[in-house]
Write a protein that holds these residues in place. Structure first.
Motif, short mmCIF file in Angstrom:
data_model
loop_
_atom_site.label_atom_id
_atom_site.label_comp_id
_atom_site.label_asym_id
_atom_site.label_seq_id
_atom_site.Cartn_x
_atom_site.Cartn_y
_atom_site.Cartn_z
N HIS A 148 0.84 -1.21 0.00
CA HIS A 148 0.00 0.00 0.00
C HIS A 148 0.87 1.25 0.00
O HIS A 148 0.56 2.23 -0.69
CB HIS A 148 -0.92 -0.02 1.22
CG HIS A 148 -1.87 1.14 1.29
ND1 HIS A 148 -1.58 2.28 2.02
CD2 HIS A 148 -3.10 1.35 0.72
CE1 HIS A 148 -2.58 3.13 1.90
NE2 HIS A 148 -3.51 2.60 1.12
N ALA A 149 1.95 1.22 0.77
CA ALA A 149 2.87 2.36 0.79
C ALA A 149 3.49 2.58 -0.59
O ALA A 149 3.68 3.72 -1.03
CB ALA A 149 3.96 2.12 1.83
N ARG A 150 3.80 1.49 -1.29
CA ARG A 150 4.33 1.60 -2.65
C ARG A 150 3.28 2.24 -3.57
O ARG A 150 3.60 3.11 -4.38
CB ARG A 150 4.71 0.22 -3.18
CG ARG A 150 5.30 0.28 -4.59
CD ARG A 150 5.42 -1.10 -5.22
NE ARG A 150 6.21 -2.02 -4.42
CZ ARG A 150 6.45 -3.28 -4.80
NH1 ARG A 150 5.95 -3.75 -5.95
NH2 ARG A 150 7.17 -4.08 -4.05
N LEU A 151 2.03 1.80 -3.41
CA LEU A 151 0.96 2.36 -4.23
C LEU A 151 0.78 3.85 -3.97
O LEU A 151 0.48 4.62 -4.89
CB LEU A 151 -0.35 1.60 -3.96
CG LEU A 151 -1.58 2.06 -4.75
CD1 LEU A 151 -1.36 1.83 -6.25
CD2 LEU A 151 -2.83 1.32 -4.28
N THR A 152 0.96 4.27 -2.72
CA THR A 152 0.81 5.68 -2.37
C THR A 152 1.76 6.55 -3.17
O THR A 152 1.43 7.69 -3.54
CB THR A 152 1.07 5.87 -0.87
OG1 THR A 152 0.11 5.10 -0.12
CG2 THR A 152 0.93 7.33 -0.46
N LYS A 153 2.95 6.03 -3.48
CA LYS A 153 3.94 6.80 -4.23
C LYS A 153 3.59 6.92 -5.71
O LYS A 153 3.87 7.94 -6.33
CB LYS A 153 5.32 6.15 -4.07
CG LYS A 153 5.85 6.17 -2.64
CD LYS A 153 7.20 5.48 -2.55
CE LYS A 153 7.72 5.49 -1.12
NZ LYS A 153 9.03 4.79 -0.99
N ILE A 154 2.95 5.88 -6.27
CA ILE A 154 2.69 5.89 -7.70
C ILE A 154 1.25 6.30 -8.04
O ILE A 154 0.98 6.77 -9.14
CB ILE A 154 3.02 4.52 -8.34
CG1 ILE A 154 2.15 3.42 -7.74
CG2 ILE A 154 4.48 4.20 -8.20
CD1 ILE A 154 2.36 2.08 -8.38
N ASP A 155 0.34 6.11 -7.10
CA ASP A 155 -1.07 6.44 -7.34
C ASP A 155 -1.72 6.86 -6.03
O ASP A 155 -2.52 6.14 -5.45
CB ASP A 155 -1.79 5.22 -7.93
CG ASP A 155 -3.20 5.56 -8.41
OD1 ASP A 155 -3.63 6.71 -8.24
OD2 ASP A 155 -3.89 4.66 -8.94
N PRO A 156 -1.38 8.06 -5.54
CA PRO A 156 -1.91 8.50 -4.24
C PRO A 156 -3.43 8.62 -4.21
O PRO A 156 -4.04 8.44 -3.16
CB PRO A 156 -1.24 9.86 -4.02
CG PRO A 156 -0.80 10.31 -5.39
CD PRO A 156 -0.47 9.06 -6.14
N VAL A 157 -4.05 8.92 -5.35
CA VAL A 157 -5.51 9.05 -5.39
C VAL A 157 -6.17 7.72 -5.06
O VAL A 157 -7.08 7.64 -4.23
CB VAL A 157 -5.96 9.55 -6.78
CG1 VAL A 157 -7.48 9.54 -6.87
CG2 VAL A 157 -5.42 10.95 -7.03
N ILE A 170 -5.47 -3.34 -3.73
CA ILE A 170 -4.09 -2.87 -3.83
C ILE A 170 -3.36 -3.65 -4.92
O ILE A 170 -2.66 -3.08 -5.76
CB ILE A 170 -3.35 -3.02 -2.48
CG1 ILE A 170 -3.97 -2.11 -1.42
CG2 ILE A 170 -1.86 -2.72 -2.63
CD1 ILE A 170 -3.46 -2.37 -0.01
N GLY A 171 -3.56 -4.97 -4.92
CA GLY A 171 -2.92 -5.80 -5.94
C GLY A 171 -3.36 -5.41 -7.34
O GLY A 171 -2.54 -5.33 -8.26
N ARG A 172 -4.65 -5.16 -7.52
CA ARG A 172 -5.16 -4.78 -8.84
C ARG A 172 -4.60 -3.44 -9.27
O ARG A 172 -4.21 -3.25 -10.44
CB ARG A 172 -6.69 -4.74 -8.82
CG ARG A 172 -7.34 -4.31 -10.12
CD ARG A 172 -6.93 -5.18 -11.28
NE ARG A 172 -7.69 -4.86 -12.49
CZ ARG A 172 -7.25 -5.07 -13.72
NH1 ARG A 172 -6.05 -5.61 -13.91
NH2 ARG A 172 -7.99 -4.77 -14.77
N ALA A 173 -4.53 -2.48 -8.34
CA ALA A 173 -4.01 -1.15 -8.69
C ALA A 173 -2.54 -1.23 -9.09
O ALA A 173 -2.10 -0.59 -10.06
CB ALA A 173 -4.20 -0.20 -7.52
N LEU A 174 -1.75 -2.02 -8.36
CA LEU A 174 -0.34 -2.18 -8.71
C LEU A 174 -0.19 -2.93 -10.03
O LEU A 174 0.70 -2.62 -10.84
CB LEU A 174 0.39 -2.93 -7.59
CG LEU A 174 0.61 -2.15 -6.29
CD1 LEU A 174 1.12 -3.07 -5.19
CD2 LEU A 174 1.59 -1.00 -6.51
N GLU A 175 -1.06 -3.89 -10.25
CA GLU A 175 -1.03 -4.65 -11.50
C GLU A 175 -1.27 -3.73 -12.69
O GLU A 175 -0.58 -3.82 -13.71
CB GLU A 175 -2.10 -5.75 -11.44
CG GLU A 175 -2.17 -6.63 -12.68
CD GLU A 175 -3.33 -7.61 -12.59
OE1 GLU A 175 -3.88 -7.95 -13.65
OE2 GLU A 175 -3.69 -8.01 -11.47
#
Length: 323
Positions: A148-157, A170-175
């Motif tokens: 989730h912290a990784r996702l915050t850096k690439i897609d904060p929205v 979270i997995g889908r968003a990172l995917e």
């Protein structure tokens, strides 16, 4: 079937804000005072599951019999149900209810479902099993909060509306990010192929507490009531079926996730109860954040003594075409 019009109402709010009681009150009042039949369409990603009654605060059999309800108890907990499916189903239901001369009332707290109906959903890239497997292996090593912290850096929205342990989303968003180089929020902003983009209601009535502590107290009280009503036994019965597992969307619903993990680890009831209440409060916070991003909503303080009267007044004004 004819396409639906915007002659419908929407009632939203965070969990435990009184949406069920308000929706039923609108239906009763409309029938008694305006000679208008209301049919309620549930906007809740947990109420779609059969056998998950207590932990979802599903309307009682008596309440369901009082007013026609839709999109409740429509799938088995082994199955999944998406926002795009909801948008298509809601579109068909709205059109059918309108053809009967009745008023559709969409009520619930799954904000992505509302977004799918009001704004539509974009054509997202297809899932990539190999990439998903790789991300899940990383999550096993580092934990979903780290992902989730990784996702915050690439897609904060997107990250702002997801819980740190929401593994599926979270997995889908990172995917999506790794597959396309663009964040999920970018795709959601691209428009829709659901056929219901821009179908805003006559009014979006939003139940929002003026005091957050009031909602927190309600959440704790409601969860304790669920326990008294047999939520633990409901959870044990679901586990006993043998074909459910904690990675299913149904078992990731708030409350169910914490109960499953608590039963797996042998945690004391008081421990996972606190975790479930905390997770529900976080859910309510995300719901309120989403609602407050919509300036056209009509907010009603759900902790006010006259909250129900305000809801009915807003409803009547919307039906009369008043601001």
């Amino acid at each position: 079937m004819a396409a639906p019009s915007s002659r419908y109402l929407a009632l939203a709010g965070p969990t435990a804000s009184g949406k069920t009681a308000s929706a039923l009150a609108i239906a009763r009042h409309a029938h008694t005072h305006w000679n208008l039949q209301v049919e309620i369409i549930s906007v809740d990603s947990a109420l779609v599951y059969r056998g998950m009654d207590i932990g979802t605060a599903k309307p009682t059999a008596e309440e369901l019999a009082t007013v026609p309800h839709h999109l409740i108890d429509i799938i088995d907990p082994r199955e999944s149900y998406s926002a795009a499916q909801f948008a298509r189903d809601a579109q068909q239901l709205i059109a059918g209810i309108q053809q009967r001369g009745h008023l559709p009332l969409l009520a619930g707290g799954t904000m992505l479902y509302f977004k799918a109906l009001f704004e539509g959903l974009s054509e997202l890239p297809e899932a990539e099993p190999a990439l998903r497997s790789q991300l899940e292996q990383e999550a096993q090593r580092h934990g979903w909060p780290a992902m989730h912290a990784r996702l915050t850096k690439i897609d904060p929205v997107t990250a702002a509306r997801l819980a740190p342990n929401d593994s599926q989303r979270i997995g889908r968003a990172l995917e999506v990010w790794h597959a396309t180089g663009k964040p999920l929020s970018h795709w959601h902003a691209q428009g829709s192929d659901t056929g219901v983009a821009g179908l805003r209601p006559l009014a979006l009535i939003s139940l929002e507490p003026s005091e957050r502590s009031w909602l927190h107290q309600r959440i704790a009280q409601r969860f304790d009531l669920m326990l008294e009503q047999g939520f633990l036994q409901e959870m044990q019965a679901l586990r006993a079926r043998g074909h459910l597992h904690p990675n299913l969307p149904s078992m990731r619903c708030v409350g169910y996730r914490q109960a499953w993990e608590g039963l797996d680890s042998g945690e004391d009831l008081s421990v996972w109860r606190e975790k479930a209440i905390a997770a529900t409060r976080q859910l309510a916070k995300r719901q309120l954040t989403w609602l407050r991003s919509m300036p056209w909503r009509q907010s009603v303080a759900c902790d006010a003594e006259d909250a129900l009267q305000q809801v009915l007044a807003r409803t009547e004004a919307a039906l009369k075409g008043q601001p």
